[in-house]
Write a protein that holds these residues in place. Structure first.
Motif, PDB file in Angstrom:
ATOM      1  N   MET A 149     -60.378-117.326 -55.878  1.00 18.01           N
ATOM      2  CA  MET A 149     -59.502-117.432 -54.720  1.00 18.01           C
ATOM      3  C   MET A 149     -58.474-116.297 -54.786  1.00 18.01           C
ATOM      4  SD  MET A 149     -57.085-120.603 -53.559  1.00 18.01           S
ATOM      5  CE  MET A 149     -55.762-120.427 -54.709  1.00 18.01           C
ATOM      6  N   PRO A 150     -58.357-115.529 -53.717  1.00 14.78           N
ATOM      7  CA  PRO A 150     -57.368-114.449 -53.729  1.00 14.78           C
ATOM      8  C   PRO A 150     -55.946-115.001 -53.673  1.00 14.78           C
ATOM      9  CG  PRO A 150     -58.491-114.540 -51.613  1.00 14.78           C
ATOM     10  CD  PRO A 150     -59.140-115.557 -52.493  1.00 14.78           C
ATOM     11  N   SER A 151     -55.052-114.303 -54.323  1.00 14.22           N
ATOM     12  CA  SER A 151     -53.649-114.721 -54.333  1.00 14.22           C
ATOM     13  C   SER A 151     -52.982-114.337 -53.012  1.00 14.22           C
ATOM     14  CB  SER A 151     -52.911-114.047 -55.487  1.00 14.22           C
ATOM     15  OG  SER A 151     -52.795-112.653 -55.237  1.00 14.22           O
ATOM     16  N   GLU A 152     -51.824-114.917 -52.780  1.00 15.18           N
ATOM     17  CA  GLU A 152     -51.070-114.585 -51.577  1.00 15.18           C
ATOM     18  C   GLU A 152     -50.702-113.101 -51.566  1.00 15.18           C
ATOM     19  OE1 GLU A 152     -47.045-115.999 -49.207  1.00 15.18           O
ATOM     20  OE2 GLU A 152     -48.026-117.391 -50.584  1.00 15.18           O
ATOM     21  N   THR A 153     -50.412-112.553 -52.736  1.00 12.20           N
ATOM     22  CA  THR A 153     -50.069-111.129 -52.824  1.00 12.20           C
ATOM     23  C   THR A 153     -51.252-110.253 -52.421  1.00 12.20           C
ATOM     24  OG1 THR A 153     -48.480-111.580 -54.576  1.00 12.20           O
ATOM     25  CG2 THR A 153     -49.272-109.310 -54.389  1.00 12.20           C
ATOM     26  N   LEU A 154     -52.446-110.601 -52.894  1.00 15.80           N
ATOM     27  CA  LEU A 154     -53.635-109.817 -52.518  1.00 15.80           C
ATOM     28  C   LEU A 154     -53.905-109.911 -51.022  1.00 15.80           C
ATOM     29  CD1 LEU A 154     -56.096-110.543 -55.463  1.00 15.80           C
ATOM     30  CD2 LEU A 154     -54.945-108.392 -54.921  1.00 15.80           C
ATOM     31  N   ILE A 155     -53.751-111.100 -50.475  1.00 24.01           N
ATOM     32  CA  ILE A 155     -53.957-111.276 -49.028  1.00 24.01           C
ATOM     33  C   ILE A 155     -52.905-110.498 -48.254  1.00 24.01           C
ATOM     34  CG2 ILE A 155     -53.919-112.964 -47.146  1.00 24.01           C
ATOM     35  CD1 ILE A 155     -55.200-114.977 -49.115  1.00 24.01           C
ATOM     36  N   ARG A 156     -51.647-110.547 -48.693  1.00 23.42           N
ATOM     37  CA  ARG A 156     -50.565-109.807 -48.023  1.00 23.42           C
ATOM     38  C   ARG A 156     -50.857-108.305 -48.056  1.00 23.42           C
ATOM     39  NH1 ARG A 156     -46.754-111.399 -50.897  1.00 23.42           N
ATOM     40  NH2 ARG A 156     -46.152-113.157 -49.599  1.00 23.42           N
ATOM     41  N   ASP A 157     -51.288-107.803 -49.205  1.00 26.75           N
ATOM     42  CA  ASP A 157     -51.598-106.369 -49.317  1.00 26.75           C
ATOM     43  C   ASP A 157     -52.755-105.986 -48.398  1.00 26.75           C
ATOM     44  OD1 ASP A 157     -49.575-106.179 -51.193  1.00 26.75           O
ATOM     45  OD2 ASP A 157     -50.929-106.075 -52.921  1.00 26.75           O
ATOM     46  N   TRP A 158     -53.771-106.837 -48.344  1.00 29.65           N
ATOM     47  CA  TRP A 158     -54.913-106.561 -47.469  1.00 29.65           C
ATOM     48  C   TRP A 158     -54.475-106.552 -46.007  1.00 29.65           C
ATOM     49  CZ3 TRP A 158     -57.383-109.315 -43.607  1.00 29.65           C
ATOM     50  CH2 TRP A 158     -58.608-108.793 -43.180  1.00 29.65           C
ATOM     51  N   LEU A 159     -53.670-107.554 -45.607  1.00 27.97           N
ATOM     52  CA  LEU A 159     -53.171-107.610 -44.228  1.00 27.97           C
ATOM     53  C   LEU A 159     -52.311-106.389 -43.896  1.00 27.97           C
ATOM     54  CD1 LEU A 159     -52.199-111.389 -44.033  1.00 27.97           C
ATOM     55  CD2 LEU A 159     -53.937-110.251 -42.628  1.00 27.97           C
ATOM     56  N   THR A 160     -51.469-105.997 -44.826  1.00 33.49           N
ATOM     57  CA  THR A 160     -50.610-104.824 -44.610  1.00 33.49           C
ATOM     58  C   THR A 160     -51.469-103.581 -44.376  1.00 33.49           C
ATOM     59  OG1 THR A 160     -48.854-105.787 -45.959  1.00 33.49           O
ATOM     60  CG2 THR A 160     -48.778-103.401 -45.618  1.00 33.49           C
ATOM     61  N   GLN A 161     -52.503-103.435 -45.177  1.00 36.38           N
ATOM     62  CA  GLN A 161     -53.414-102.288 -45.022  1.00 36.38           C
ATOM     63  C   GLN A 161     -54.092-102.317 -43.654  1.00 36.38           C
ATOM     64  OE1 GLN A 161     -53.945 -99.694 -47.163  1.00 36.38           O
ATOM     65  NE2 GLN A 161     -55.275 -98.832 -45.600  1.00 36.38           N
ATOM     66  N   ARG A 162     -54.580-103.501 -43.231  1.00 37.62           N
ATOM     67  CA  ARG A 162     -55.268-103.614 -41.937  1.00 37.62           C
ATOM     68  C   ARG A 162     -54.304-103.287 -40.788  1.00 37.62           C
ATOM     69  NH1 ARG A 162     -59.290-102.157 -41.790  1.00 37.62           N
ATOM     70  NH2 ARG A 162     -59.760-103.130 -39.829  1.00 37.62           N
ATOM     71  N   VAL A 163     -53.109-103.867 -40.827  1.00 40.18           N
ATOM     72  CA  VAL A 163     -52.136-103.623 -39.753  1.00 40.18           C
ATOM     73  C   VAL A 163     -51.772-102.143 -39.723  1.00 40.18           C
ATOM     74  CG1 VAL A 163     -49.766-104.083 -38.985  1.00 40.18           C
ATOM     75  CG2 VAL A 163     -51.259-105.979 -39.667  1.00 40.18           C
ATOM     76  N   ALA A 164     -51.571-101.536 -40.875  1.00 42.35           N
ATOM     77  CA  ALA A 164     -51.247-100.108 -40.932  1.00 42.35           C
ATOM     78  C   ALA A 164     -52.369 -99.273 -40.312  1.00 42.35           C
ATOM     79  CB  ALA A 164     -51.001 -99.686 -42.381  1.00 42.35           C
ATOM     80  N   GLU A 165     -53.608 -99.639 -40.573  1.00 39.53           N
ATOM     81  CA  GLU A 165     -54.734 -98.896 -39.980  1.00 39.53           C
ATOM     82  C   GLU A 165     -54.732 -99.024 -38.465  1.00 39.53           C
ATOM     83  OE1 GLU A 165     -58.555 -99.672 -41.779  1.00 39.53           O
ATOM     84  OE2 GLU A 165     -57.686 -99.519 -43.777  1.00 39.53           O
ATOM     85  N   TYR A 166     -54.512-100.240 -37.950  1.00 41.90           N
ATOM     86  CA  TYR A 166     -54.481-100.432 -36.501  1.00 41.90           C
ATOM     87  C   TYR A 166     -53.372 -99.610 -35.859  1.00 41.90           C
ATOM     88  CZ  TYR A 166     -57.592-104.470 -36.886  1.00 41.90           C
ATOM     89  OH  TYR A 166     -58.649-105.291 -37.129  1.00 41.90           O
ATOM     90  N   LEU A 167     -52.229 -99.548 -36.520  1.00 39.81           N
ATOM     91  CA  LEU A 167     -51.076 -98.863 -35.954  1.00 39.81           C
ATOM     92  C   LEU A 167     -51.005 -97.387 -36.324  1.00 39.81           C
ATOM     93  CD1 LEU A 167     -48.437-101.667 -36.625  1.00 39.81           C
ATOM     94  CD2 LEU A 167     -49.708-101.208 -34.505  1.00 39.81           C
ATOM     95  N   GLU A 168     -51.987 -96.942 -37.111  1.00 35.83           N
ATOM     96  CA  GLU A 168     -52.046 -95.550 -37.566  1.00 35.83           C
ATOM     97  C   GLU A 168     -50.755 -95.152 -38.274  1.00 35.83           C
ATOM     98  OE1 GLU A 168     -53.185 -93.239 -34.151  1.00 35.83           O
ATOM     99  OE2 GLU A 168     -55.195 -94.091 -34.140  1.00 35.83           O
ATOM    100  N   ASP A 213     -46.171-111.835 -43.764  1.00 30.87           N
ATOM    101  CA  ASP A 213     -45.830-112.862 -44.751  1.00 30.87           C
ATOM    102  C   ASP A 213     -46.327-114.243 -44.307  1.00 30.87           C
ATOM    103  OD1 ASP A 213     -44.619-111.180 -46.602  1.00 30.87           O
ATOM    104  OD2 ASP A 213     -42.604-111.475 -45.776  1.00 30.87           O
ATOM    105  N   ALA A 214     -46.107-114.583 -43.035  1.00 25.93           N
ATOM    106  CA  ALA A 214     -46.537-115.888 -42.521  1.00 25.93           C
ATOM    107  C   ALA A 214     -48.061-115.990 -42.510  1.00 25.93           C
ATOM    108  CB  ALA A 214     -45.969-116.113 -41.121  1.00 25.93           C
ATOM    109  N   LEU A 215     -48.712-114.922 -42.106  1.00 26.62           N
ATOM    110  CA  LEU A 215     -50.184-114.903 -42.119  1.00 26.62           C
ATOM    111  C   LEU A 215     -50.724-115.063 -43.536  1.00 26.62           C
ATOM    112  CD1 LEU A 215     -51.029-112.054 -39.598  1.00 26.62           C
ATOM    113  CD2 LEU A 215     -51.793-114.427 -39.437  1.00 26.62           C
ATOM    114  N   ALA A 216     -50.145-114.350 -44.469  1.00 23.42           N
ATOM    115  CA  ALA A 216     -50.608-114.409 -45.855  1.00 23.42           C
ATOM    116  C   ALA A 216     -50.449-115.816 -46.429  1.00 23.42           C
ATOM    117  CB  ALA A 216     -49.864-113.389 -46.712  1.00 23.42           C
ATOM    118  N   ALA A 217     -49.318-116.446 -46.158  1.00 20.05           N
ATOM    119  CA  ALA A 217     -49.095-117.813 -46.656  1.00 20.05           C
ATOM    120  C   ALA A 217     -50.109-118.775 -46.050  1.00 20.05           C
ATOM    121  CB  ALA A 217     -47.663-118.255 -46.345  1.00 20.05           C
ATOM    122  N   HIS A 218     -50.320-118.654 -44.749  1.00 17.95           N
ATOM    123  CA  HIS A 218     -51.275-119.529 -44.058  1.00 17.95           C
ATOM    124  C   HIS A 218     -52.693-119.317 -44.596  1.00 17.95           C
ATOM    125  CE1 HIS A 218     -53.227-121.755 -40.866  1.00 17.95           C
ATOM    126  NE2 HIS A 218     -53.994-120.707 -40.650  1.00 17.95           N
TER     127      HIS A 218
END
Length: 130
Positions: free
Chosen positions: A1-20, A69-74
């Motif tokens: 199971m991925p940790s909240e930190t790993l999920i947060r980092d993955w989400l941050t990377q995805r959002v950064a890619e979308y927003l260039e 942060d909210a997405l990662a926790a959820h």
């Protein structure tokens, strides 16, 4: 199971890619809408989440959990709620030991499409009678 930190980092990377933008420029506690995330990006993010974490998520997920942060926790809760996969017991047979084809000698003689039995005793097409 991925940790909240790993999920947060993955989400941050995805959002950064979308927003260039660089992931370092993304504050996980900031509202995604403040970065200009629109409904198209939010839907794409939901699809990425489903693919990455094998979850079904509502298309409104980015609006009901408006920060990384909210997405990662959820997502951490959702991933943790899944049942663990069934363990594979080492003494169970695997299908790799099965023959690729059935034993041809056990099959009855079958006629060829012409209705005649298949010829036997030939090793190559050049051995066939003319």
């Amino acid at each position: 199971m991925p940790s909240e930190t790993l999920i947060r980092d993955w989400l941050t990377q995805r959002v950064a890619e979308y927003l260039e933008r660089s992931p370092a420029d993304i504050d996980p506690s900031a509202m995604l809408a403040e970065y200009g995330m629109d409904s198209v990006y939010a839907m794409s993010l939901c699809g990425d989440i489903e693919a990455e974490y094998d979850l079904d998520v509502e298309p409104t997920l980015a609006w009901t959990h408006p920060t990384i942060d909210a997405l990662a926790a959820h997502l951490t809760e959702r991933v943790g709620d899944r049942p663990a996969p069934d363990p594979v017991l080492p003494d169970q047979p695997t299908p790799t030991g099965l023959p690729a084809f059935p034993d041809q000698s056990a099959l009855p003689d079958r006629p060829t499409p012409t209705g005649l039995p298949a010829p036997t005793g030939f090793s190559a097409p050049t051995d066939l009678p003319a």
